[in-house]
Write an enzyme that holds these catalytic residues in place. Structure first.
Site, PDB file in Angstrom:
ATOM      1  N   GLY A  18       0.849  -1.177   0.000  1.00 34.56           N
ATOM      2  CA  GLY A  18       0.000   0.000   0.000  1.00 34.56           C
ATOM      3  C   GLY A  18       0.880   1.221   0.000  1.00 34.56           C
ATOM      4  O   GLY A  18       2.067   1.142  -0.331  1.00 34.56           O
ATOM      5  N   SER A  19       0.294   2.337   0.379  1.00 33.42           N
ATOM      6  CA  SER A  19       1.067   3.567   0.378  1.00 33.42           C
ATOM      7  C   SER A  19       1.986   3.617   1.593  1.00 33.42           C
ATOM      8  O   SER A  19       2.948   4.358   1.616  1.00 33.42           O
ATOM      9  CB  SER A  19       0.128   4.765   0.354  1.00 33.42           C
ATOM     10  OG  SER A  19      -1.145   4.380   0.813  1.00 33.42           O
ATOM     11  N   ILE A  23       2.748  -5.892   2.496  1.00 39.75           N
ATOM     12  CA  ILE A  23       2.043  -7.013   3.108  1.00 39.75           C
ATOM     13  C   ILE A  23       2.655  -8.333   2.648  1.00 39.75           C
ATOM     14  O   ILE A  23       2.850  -8.541   1.441  1.00 39.75           O
ATOM     15  CB  ILE A  23       0.540  -6.999   2.743  1.00 39.75           C
ATOM     16  CG1 ILE A  23      -0.067  -5.606   2.918  1.00 39.75           C
ATOM     17  CG2 ILE A  23      -0.226  -8.042   3.538  1.00 39.75           C
ATOM     18  CD1 ILE A  23      -0.324  -5.180   4.313  1.00 39.75           C
ATOM     19  N   ASP A 129     -10.797   6.316   5.139  1.00 45.23           N
ATOM     20  CA  ASP A 129     -10.258   5.973   3.815  1.00 45.23           C
ATOM     21  C   ASP A 129     -11.097   4.845   3.198  1.00 45.23           C
ATOM     22  O   ASP A 129     -10.576   3.798   2.814  1.00 45.23           O
ATOM     23  CB  ASP A 129      -8.777   5.574   3.923  1.00 45.23           C
ATOM     24  CG  ASP A 129      -8.074   5.634   2.561  1.00 45.23           C
ATOM     25  OD1 ASP A 129      -8.646   6.210   1.626  1.00 45.23           O
ATOM     26  OD2 ASP A 129      -6.956   5.091   2.448  1.00 45.23           O
TER      27      ASP A 129
HETATM   28  P1  ADP Z   1      -1.557   0.596   3.205  1.00 45.99           P
HETATM   29  O1  ADP Z   1      -1.971   1.067   4.547  1.00 45.99           O
HETATM   30  O2  ADP Z   1      -0.090   0.723   3.001  1.00 45.99           O
HETATM   31  O3  ADP Z   1      -2.380   1.151   2.090  1.00 45.99           O
HETATM   32  P2  ADP Z   1      -3.104  -1.853   3.338  1.00 45.99           P
HETATM   33  O4  ADP Z   1      -3.285  -2.262   4.753  1.00 45.99           O
HETATM   34  O5  ADP Z   1      -4.253  -1.136   2.691  1.00 45.99           O
HETATM   35  O6  ADP Z   1      -1.765  -0.990   3.189  1.00 45.99           O
HETATM   36  O7  ADP Z   1      -2.715  -3.116   2.453  1.00 45.99           O
HETATM   37  C1  ADP Z   1      -2.315  -3.008   1.091  1.00 45.99           C
HETATM   38  C2  ADP Z   1      -2.823  -4.204   0.281  1.00 45.99           C
HETATM   39  O8  ADP Z   1      -2.307  -5.422   0.819  1.00 45.99           O
HETATM   40  C3  ADP Z   1      -4.344  -4.362   0.337  1.00 45.99           C
HETATM   41  O9  ADP Z   1      -5.021  -3.621  -0.653  1.00 45.99           O
HETATM   42  C4  ADP Z   1      -4.493  -5.855   0.123  1.00 45.99           C
HETATM   43  O10 ADP Z   1      -4.440  -6.162  -1.243  1.00 45.99           O
HETATM   44  C5  ADP Z   1      -3.288  -6.450   0.812  1.00 45.99           C
HETATM   45  N1  ADP Z   1      -3.626  -6.843   2.209  1.00 45.99           N
HETATM   46  C6  ADP Z   1      -3.691  -6.051   3.299  1.00 45.99           C
HETATM   47  N2  ADP Z   1      -4.021  -6.729   4.401  1.00 45.99           N
HETATM   48  C7  ADP Z   1      -4.188  -8.013   4.013  1.00 45.99           C
HETATM   49  C8  ADP Z   1      -4.556  -9.230   4.707  1.00 45.99           C
HETATM   50  N3  ADP Z   1      -4.813  -9.246   6.019  1.00 45.99           N
HETATM   51  N4  ADP Z   1      -4.634 -10.366   3.983  1.00 45.99           N
HETATM   52  C9  ADP Z   1      -4.384 -10.353   2.646  1.00 45.99           C
HETATM   53  N5  ADP Z   1      -4.038  -9.258   1.952  1.00 45.99           N
HETATM   54  C10 ADP Z   1      -3.936  -8.098   2.603  1.00 45.99           C
END
Ligand code: ADP
Length: 403
Positions: A18-19, A23, A129
């Site tokens: 993500g930003s 993960i 968000d």
């Molecule tokens: P950020 O805060 O950096 O934007 P996120 O928490 O939104 O990061 O996670 C980024 C991406 O990683 C998500 O859009 C998803 O595709 C994947 N992701 C996040 N958490 C999980 C999880 N618990 N299981 C599987 N994929 C995940």
């Protein structure tokens, strides 16, 4: 070298970024369970993983639809948050479904999404968000549960005990994602419950229409881009935004935009809007989402593709084909075969589930009545395909296995 977090969790392949963090897939070495690990470098300028883990501690209590947190660790050079492993995001599934969802899928999603947002608000937090990328399906037995993730931008909006609301402030910078941000957020007004719900409304329109009118605007700076998005949002009334969609979308947007800063939204009213319409359209909440049905369509296409196609023999052509040309022709034919097959099998699927596939009709400017939406059922039933009955059977068996 094996990388571990907290001695108990083995870090595997990267599954998303993500930003703010990366993960990774992981394994719980004690239980053998698969888990997800969010890692953040200690060098990041705006660390937020520890904050996110604290928010999770407040909002995640084993309830459905919010991932459980196993541990947070500040290691050497990184921070790590270990949580439940989830499935694809609604944005991934939207792409898989050719970027438009049927009304039935949208309504089944809307109930769960409204419930998640209401739940987080009940814990005294705003998400801030709301977007398709932050709603993830579960896995295994929970594959039909929509989970809300990414609490890095979340904020407490009231006192835990007295429920006294934070004061309304202005001149705030935009937090969240501009595409789905509420008008008041663009104006710099402190966010409150109404703003999460306004963003959710934009997500639902996006799912129905495939895009929002303020997407793809060009600008040289971020500020200019945000300004242009706001200008568009101001010019477009909710009636125009929701034209061609059932009037419940207009009612939803109208209601959330009319809420006062500290007003408690009537979540049940919003859920009920879509529940009533679903009843009128004879939908059942059977978790048969568009992607589940398309998955079988695509499996059938894949099986069909395995069958060999007649090769082009270069010497029979006049003038004779070069090897290069012959290969190109074969690739073209293969591609065409793939699309024809997909179209036909999809038509067959629509015929099989005529009542599940009612869509927004591009260019339609009036809000369709229930009987107009139901008329799409008849159209789906009348679709003719060249594919035989055995495919219908295969779809049936596939769906039965899934249940
Ligand atoms: P950020 O805060 O950096 O934007 P996120 O928490 O939104 O990061 O996670 C980024 C991406 O990683 C998500 O859009 C998803 O595709 C994947 N992701 C996040 N958490 C999980 C999880 N618990 N299981 C599987 N994929 C995940």
């Amino acid at each position: 070298m094996e990388v571990k977090v907290g001695k108990r969790y083995r870090v595997g392949r990267r599954i998303g970024g993500g930003s703010f963090g990366e993960i990774y897939h992981g394994i719980d070495l004690i239980s053998g369970e698969e888990i997800a690990i969010k890692l953040e470098s200690s060098e990041t300028r705006h660390p937020q993983l520890e904050y996110e883990s604290r928010v999770y501690n407040f909002v995640s209590d084993g309830s459905m639809g919010i991932p459980n947190i196993r541990m947070f660790e500040r290691g050497f050079g990184y921070s790590a948050l270990v949580m439940d492993l989830l499935g694809p995001s609604l944005e991934d599934l939207f792409n898989y479904c050719h970027r438009s969802f049927s009304y039935k899928t949208i309504f089944m999603l809307a109930w769960q999404m409204i419930a998640r947002v209401a739940y987080v608000h009940g814990k005294s937090f705003l998400h801030r968000d709301i977007k398709p990328e932050n709603f993830l399906l579960g896995t295994g037995r929970r594959a039909n549960i929509v989970n809300l993730i990414d609490f890095g931008l979340s904020k407490k909006y009231r006192d835990f005990n007295s429920h006294r609301h934070n004061p309304r402030k202005t001149h705030k910078s935009l937090v969240g994602t501009a595409r789905y941000a509420s008008v008041n957020t663009h104006f710099g007004i402190e966010q409150s419950r109404r703003d999460d719900l306004e963003s959710l409304g934009y997500v639902l329109v996006y799912f129905a229409k495939g895009h929002l009118p303020w997407q793809g605007l060009r600008a040289t700076t971020k500020k200019q881009k945000y300004d242009r998005i706001l200008q568009r949002k101001l010019c477009i009334t909710t009636d125009i935004l929701c034209e061609g969609l059932p009037s419940q979308f207009v009612a939803y947007m109208g209601y959330v935009r009319s809420l006062q800063y500290d007003q408690r939204p009537d979540y049940v009213y919003l859920e009920q809007l879509f529940k009533n319409l679903s009843e009128q359209l004879n939908y059942t909440n059977d978790y048969l989402f568009d992607w589940s049905i398309y998955r079988y369509t695509k499996t059938l296409v894949a099986e069909e593709r395995k069958k060999p196609i007649e090769p082009i023999i270069a010497s029979r052509e006049n003038p004779p084909l070069t090897e290069q040309k012959r290969k190109e022709r074969e690739q073209e034919r293969e591609l065409e075969r793939h699309f024809t097959m997909f179209r036909n099998i999809k038509a067959l699927t629509l015929k099989k589930f005529p009542n599940s596939f009612h869509f927004y009709i591009p260019g339609d400017t009036h809000n369709p009545f229930t009987d107009e939406i139901l008329a799409q059922t008849v159209k789906n039933e009348n679709l003719v395909t060249i594919y035989p009955e055995r495919y219908l059977l295969a779809i049936d068996q596939g769906i039965a296995k899934m249940r």
